[in-house]
Design an enzyme around this catalytic site. Structure first.
Site, short mmCIF file in Angstrom:
data_model
loop_
_atom_site.label_atom_id
_atom_site.label_comp_id
_atom_site.label_asym_id
_atom_site.label_seq_id
_atom_site.Cartn_x
_atom_site.Cartn_y
_atom_site.Cartn_z
N GLU A 214 0.86 -1.19 0.00
CA GLU A 214 0.00 0.00 0.00
C GLU A 214 0.89 1.23 0.00
OE1 GLU A 214 -3.06 -0.38 3.45
OE2 GLU A 214 -1.72 -2.07 3.49
N LYS B 45 2.30 4.69 1.30
CA LYS B 45 2.26 5.31 2.63
C LYS B 45 1.87 6.77 2.44
CE LYS B 45 4.47 5.56 7.03
NZ LYS B 45 3.99 6.91 7.27
N ASP C 227 1.17 10.56 3.09
CA ASP C 227 1.86 11.49 3.98
C ASP C 227 0.83 12.36 4.70
OD1 ASP C 227 4.04 12.52 5.15
OD2 ASP C 227 4.75 13.68 3.44
N TYR D 276 -6.24 2.03 6.65
CA TYR D 276 -5.20 1.02 6.42
C TYR D 276 -5.40 -0.21 7.30
CZ TYR D 276 -2.78 3.08 10.50
OH TYR D 276 -2.46 3.55 11.75
N LYS E 86 10.73 3.73 2.89
CA LYS E 86 10.63 5.18 2.67
C LYS E 86 11.32 5.57 1.38
CE LYS E 86 8.57 7.00 6.18
NZ LYS E 86 9.12 7.97 6.95
N CYS F 283 24.05 39.43 20.31
CA CYS F 283 22.77 38.77 20.05
C CYS F 283 21.89 39.66 19.15
CB CYS F 283 22.08 38.50 21.38
SG CYS F 283 20.39 37.93 21.20
N CYS G 194 18.79 40.87 21.59
CA CYS G 194 18.91 41.77 22.74
C CYS G 194 20.22 42.55 22.76
CB CYS G 194 18.73 41.00 24.04
SG CYS G 194 20.14 39.95 24.44
N CYS H 80 23.66 33.43 23.45
CA CYS H 80 23.47 34.81 23.86
C CYS H 80 23.67 34.85 25.37
CB CYS H 80 22.04 35.23 23.52
SG CYS H 80 21.48 36.63 24.48
N CYS I 39 16.79 38.68 27.76
CA CYS I 39 16.73 38.52 26.30
C CYS I 39 15.33 38.05 25.91
CB CYS I 39 17.78 37.51 25.83
SG CYS I 39 17.65 37.18 24.06
O1 I6G Z 1 0.88 4.61 10.04
C1 I6G Z 1 0.55 3.74 9.08
C2 I6G Z 1 0.36 4.17 7.79
C3 I6G Z 1 0.01 3.28 6.81
C4 I6G Z 1 0.39 2.38 9.41
C5 I6G Z 1 0.05 1.47 8.40
C6 I6G Z 1 -0.14 1.94 7.08
O2 I6G Z 1 -0.46 1.03 6.16
C7 I6G Z 1 -0.65 1.47 4.84
N1 I6G Z 1 -0.10 0.16 8.70
C8 I6G Z 1 0.09 -0.24 9.95
C9 I6G Z 1 -0.06 -1.69 10.27
C10 I6G Z 1 0.44 0.66 10.96
N2 I6G Z 1 0.59 1.95 10.70
C11 I6G Z 1 0.66 0.21 12.37
#
Ligand code: I6G
Length: 672
Positions: free
Chosen positions: A111, A113, A115, A223, A313, A405, A408, A423, A429
Site C-alpha cells: 500500500e 504510505k 503522507d 489502512y 521510505k 545577540c 537583545c 546569547c 533577552c
Molecule cells: O501509520 C501507518 C500508515 C500506513 C500504518 C500502516 C499503514 O499502512 C498502509 N499500517 C500499519 C499496520 C500501521 N501503521 C501500524
C-alpha cells in the site's frame, strides 16, 4: 414528509460516497447544493427529526474548548522503516525465519504510505461514535468534531448488519491540489501558509472550531482495523480493506496490490516511484505487509511496531539552488542557530527557501560561503538541509557568527568544547523569555502548578509576561480575560504563585536557569554560600571551591550575577516576597537530618518533589529503595511494597502528618 426527509438523507449520503469515495459523481455541484439546502430547510422546520448521521451534522458541532484525552483500547502502533531494498528484504527474511517458512512464499500486500496523520475512528452499531489521533500510541486526543467534517468518513456504515464495535484506522491527508489552493488563498489574505500538505492536514485537525476543517478538503483512507466486535471473519489484511470498502470507505486502489511473490518488490517499488508524482496526494513510501492474519499473529510486535509490516521510505529528494544569506536565530535557550536563506527552489513537492545549518561546525564541514551553489535535501517532513556545496560561488562571502545577540544585543559566547554559541543576555533577552519563565515555574523548580507552558506562552505573546519577575505582578484580570480561562482558573494561578513564595535557596538558584546549573549543582552552591548576598558577591575562585562546580559553571554563575539586569530581576522577585531561609552557619543546626537516608512512598497530599526538596533542605539523602541503612520511610496513602519492606526490616515509618510537624519544627530531629 418525514419519509421524504429520510430519502433525502440517503440520496445525499450516496452522492457524497460517489464524489468522495468513488471519485465518480453522478450529479453536478449545483444539483447537490440545492438538495443540501432543501435538507437544511426541512431540518429547520423539524429540528426533532435531525439524526446524528444527517449530512448536516458534519459541521454541526460548536467549537471545543480543549482536546479530551482518549485511551486507545488497542494500542496504536507505528511502523518500522526501511530505507533500501536490502533493508526491506532483511526485514522479511527475519520474519520468514521466525515463521520458519521460505522467504519466497511470504504473501505480501503493498500500500502507498500516505503522507498524512494516523487517525482512529470508532463506530458503535454502525454509527460514528468518536475519532482520536494516534498520540503516543496509548493515548490520543479526541478530534471527532473535525473528523466528522471529512466527507469520505461515513457517519453511518453502509450495511444492514453493522458490527457492535468497529475501530477503523487510517490516514487523514490533504490532496496536493487542495493544499496548493489553500496556500495561495492564504497568501492573498495574508493568512498562515503551510509548508506541506501533511502539516496542513495536521494543522487543520488540531483546530478547535470544526468550521475550519469543514472548509478544507481533507480525505481519509483506512489502512486497517483496531477494536472489532462483529460477525465478519477475516483471513487476510486485504480482506479487511475489502470489507471496509463495502462499508463505505475509500480504497487506495489502484495503488494497493497483492504481490504475487517476494521478488515482486523491485518491480512494485519502481512502479510506485514512477507514478508518485502523478498521484493526487503526497506519499512518502510504500508499506509492505504480510497479508495472512494468522502469520501476522504468530509474528506479533516488537517495541512499538508490528513484525509483519515495514514502510519502505522514498529517499530524500535533491535540488540545486543558491545560498543568498545566512541569518542567526536565537532559540528559546539562547543558542544561536544559523539559518540559510536560499533562492526558492521546488523540491519534493514544496518550495524551499530556508534550510537549517545547525551550527558553525556544520558550516565549516560543508566549506560553505554565501554565494555558493548548494544541494538541498528534503526527506518527508524533515526540515530541508544543505547536503553539500555543489559549486563554489564566483563572489563568495564568509559566514561569520555575530558577536552580539541579534535580539537583545548582549555578547555572544561559545562555551569551550561545545559547538553552540549562546546569547549571554540571560533573563532579559526577549528570545529566551518564554522558555525561561516556563523553566522557572516548572515542577522541578518553583513548581507553580497552575502556570503551565501554554498559559505562559499566551501571556508572553501578549506582552503581559516579559521576565520571571513579571509572574509576581500578574493580576487576575490578566488571566481571566484570556480565551478558555476564567475567574476561577485565574485565582488558581495566583494562589499557586503565592503558595510557592516560601522556597529554598537551592531551588531558587536552579529556577534561574543559569546555563549548565541544574538541580544538584544549585543545591551544592546554596550549601556553600548559605545566603543570596554571599552568592552574588562570590568570585570565580570562590565558586571553584564548591564540590562538583567546574570552570564553565563557575564562569556562567559569575557572568550571570555580573549582569545588572539579571540582578534587578532577582531583586524584584525578592521584593515581591519570594524568600528562603538562610542555610545556617552551623551545619548541625541547619541540617538536622544530615547523615540520614529517607525513602518516600505512597501518595502524599503535597507533590513528592516538594517533600524530597524539604528533606534534602534539612540535610537528609532521599533514596529510591529501602534497606537496613534507611533511617526512615515517609509513607503516604496506599503505600505498598516499600512500606512492607520497612516494616520487615524494622525501619521507622513516618506518616505524612508527622512529617509535616517535623517540617514545621526544623530542629525537632529528636522526633526520629
Ligand atoms: O501509520 C501507518 C500508515 C500506513 C500504518 C500502516 C499503514 O499502512 C498502509 N499500517 C500499519 C499496520 C500501521 N501503521 C501500524
Amino acid at each position: 414528509m418525514k419519509h421524504a426527509y429520510t430519502q433525502l438523507i440517503a440520496t445525499l449520503r450516496h452522492w457524497d460516497y460517489e464524489y468522495y469515495v468513488l471519485d465518480n459523481p453522478s450529479v453536478s455541484d449545483s444539483h447537490y447544493d440545492a438538495a443540501f439546502r432543501e435538507l437544511l430547510a426541512i431540518e429547520a422546520a423539524h429540528p426533532d427529526w435531525v439524526t446524528p448521521d444527517s449530512p448536516s451534522q458534519r459541521v454541526g458541532a460548536e467549537p471545543i474548548s480543549e482536546f479530551n484525552k482518549i485511551e486507545h483500547r488497542v494500542k496504536m502502533l507505528s511502523l518500522a522503516n526501511a530505507f533500501s531494498l536490502e533493508e526491506t528484504y532483511q526485514f522479511f527474511e527475519k520474519a520468514a525465519k521466525d515463521l520458519d517458512i521460505a522467504t519466497d512464499t511470504l504473501p505480501i500486500f503493498s500500500e502507498p504510505k500516505l503522507d498524512g496523520l494516523a487517525i482512529s475512528i470508532h463506530y458503535d452499531n454502525g454509527l460514528f461514535s468518536y475519532a482520536a489521533t494516534r498520540g503516543d500510541g496509548q493515548t490520543g486526543e479526541d478530534v471527532s468534531h473535525n473528523i466528522k467534517t471529512i466527507k469520505s468518513v461515513p457517519l453511518q456504515l453502509a450495511t444492514d448488519n453493522p458490527p457492535a464495535t468497529l475501530e477503523v484506522r487510517g490516514e487523514v491527508f490533504m490532496p496536493k491540489a487542495a493544499f496548493a489552493k489553500l496556500n495561495s488563498m492564504a497568501v492573498e489574505t495574508n493568512g498562515k501558509t503551510f509548508v506541506n500538505p501533511r502539516n496542513a492536514a495536521a494543522g487543520t485537525i488540531r483546530q478547535m472550531d470544526p468550521k475550519i476543517a469543514a472548509g478544507r478538503d481533507l480525505r481519509f483512507i483506512p489502512y486497517g482495523i483496531g477494536d472489532y466486535q462483529g460477525d465478519a471473519e477475516f483471513m487476510a489484511h486485504s480482506q479487511i480493506l475489502d470489507y471496509l470498502a463495502r462499508l463505505g470507505f475509500r480504497k487506495n486502489a489502484p495503488c494497493d496490490s497483492f504481490l504475487g511473490s517476494f521478488a515482486e518488490f523491485t518491480r512494485n517499488y519502481a512502479l510506485m516511484e514512477q507514478v508518485r508524482e502523478r498521484l493526487p496526494m503526497e506519499i512518502d513510501g510504500i508499506v509492505y505487509k504480510i497479508d495472512t492474519l494468522a502469520l501476522q499473529n504468530t509474528l506479533g510486535f516488537i517495541a512499538r511496531s508490528p513484525k509483519w509490516a515495514v514502510a519502505r521510505k522514498f529517499p530524500a529528494q535533491l535540488a540545486l539552488t543558491q545560498l543568498l544569506e545566512v541569518d542567526f536565530q536565537v532559540g528559546r535557550t539562547g543558542v544561536l542557530t544559523p539559518v540559510a536563506r536560499l533562492e526558492p527552489v521546488f523540491v519534493g513537492g514544496v518550495t524551499v527557501s530556508n534550510a537549517t545549518l545547525h551550527n558553525m561546525d556544520e558550516i565549516e564541514r560543508l566549506g560553505l560561503c554565501i554565494g555558493d551553489s548548494v544541494e538541498i535535501q528534503r526527506a518527508g517532513d524533515v526540515i530541508p538541509k544543505i547536503s553539500k556545496v555543489a559549486n563554489i560561488g564566483a563572489q563568495r562571502t564568509a559566514i561569520i557568527m555575530p558577536s552580539v545577540c541579534p535580539v537583545c544585543g548582549a555578547a555572544v559566547e561559545r562555551t569551550v568544547g561545545q559547538a553552540a554559541y549562546r546569547c549571554t543576555g540571560g533573563l532579559s533577552c526577549a528570545a529566551q523569555g518564554a522558555e525561561r519563565i516556563r523553566h522557572y515555574a516548572s515542577r522541578k523548580c518553583m513548581n507553580i502548578i497552575n502556570l503551565g507552558t501554554k498559559l505562559i506562552e499566551v501571556l508572553y505573546s501578549k506582552g503581559i509576561l516579559h521576565t520571571i519577575a513579571d509572574i509576581y505582578t500578574l493580576k487576575a484580570s490578566d488571566i481571566a480575560d484570556l480565551d478558555g480561562q476564567g475567574e476561577k482558573s485565574a485565582q488558581n494561578v495566583l494562589d499557586s504563585i503565592k503558595a510557592t513564595k516560601n522556597t529554598q535557596l537551592g531551588t531558587f538558584i536552579a529556577a534561574l536557569g543559569i546555563h549548565e546549573i541544574g538541580e544538584e549543582s544549585a543545591k551544592a552552591i546554596a550549601k556553600q554560600f548559605k545566603n543570596y548576598p554571599a552568592l552574588i558577591s562570590a568570585t570565580y575562585e570562590d565558586l571553584l571551591q564548591v564540590p562538583d562546580i567546574g570552570p564553565v559553571m563557575a564562569k556562567n554563575i559569575v557572568d550571570f550575577f555580573a549582569d545588572a539586569k539579571n540582578q534587578a530581576i532577582v531583586q524584584a522577585i525578592i521584593d515581591a516576597g519570594v524568600n528562603w531561609p538562610d542555610v545556617a552557619a552551623d551545619p548541625a543546626q541547619a541540617q538536622p537530618l544530615a547523615g540520614q537516608t529517607w525513602v518516600i512512598t505512597g501518595t502524599l497530599s503535597m507533590p513528592r518533589d516538594q517533600a524530597k526538596a524539604a528533606l534534602e533542605g534539612l540535610g537528609a539523602k532521599v533514596s529510591g529503595s529501602v534497606s537496613k541503612k534507611t533511617t526512615a520511610v515517609l509513607a503516604g496513602a496506599e503505600a505498598g511494597s516499600k512500606l512492607a519492606k520497612a516494616q520487615e526490616l524494622g525501619v521507622k515509618v513516618v506518616a505524612e502528618e508527622e512529617f509535616k510537624k517535623l517540617l514545621a519544627n526544623y530542629t525537632s530531629a529528636e522526633l526520629l
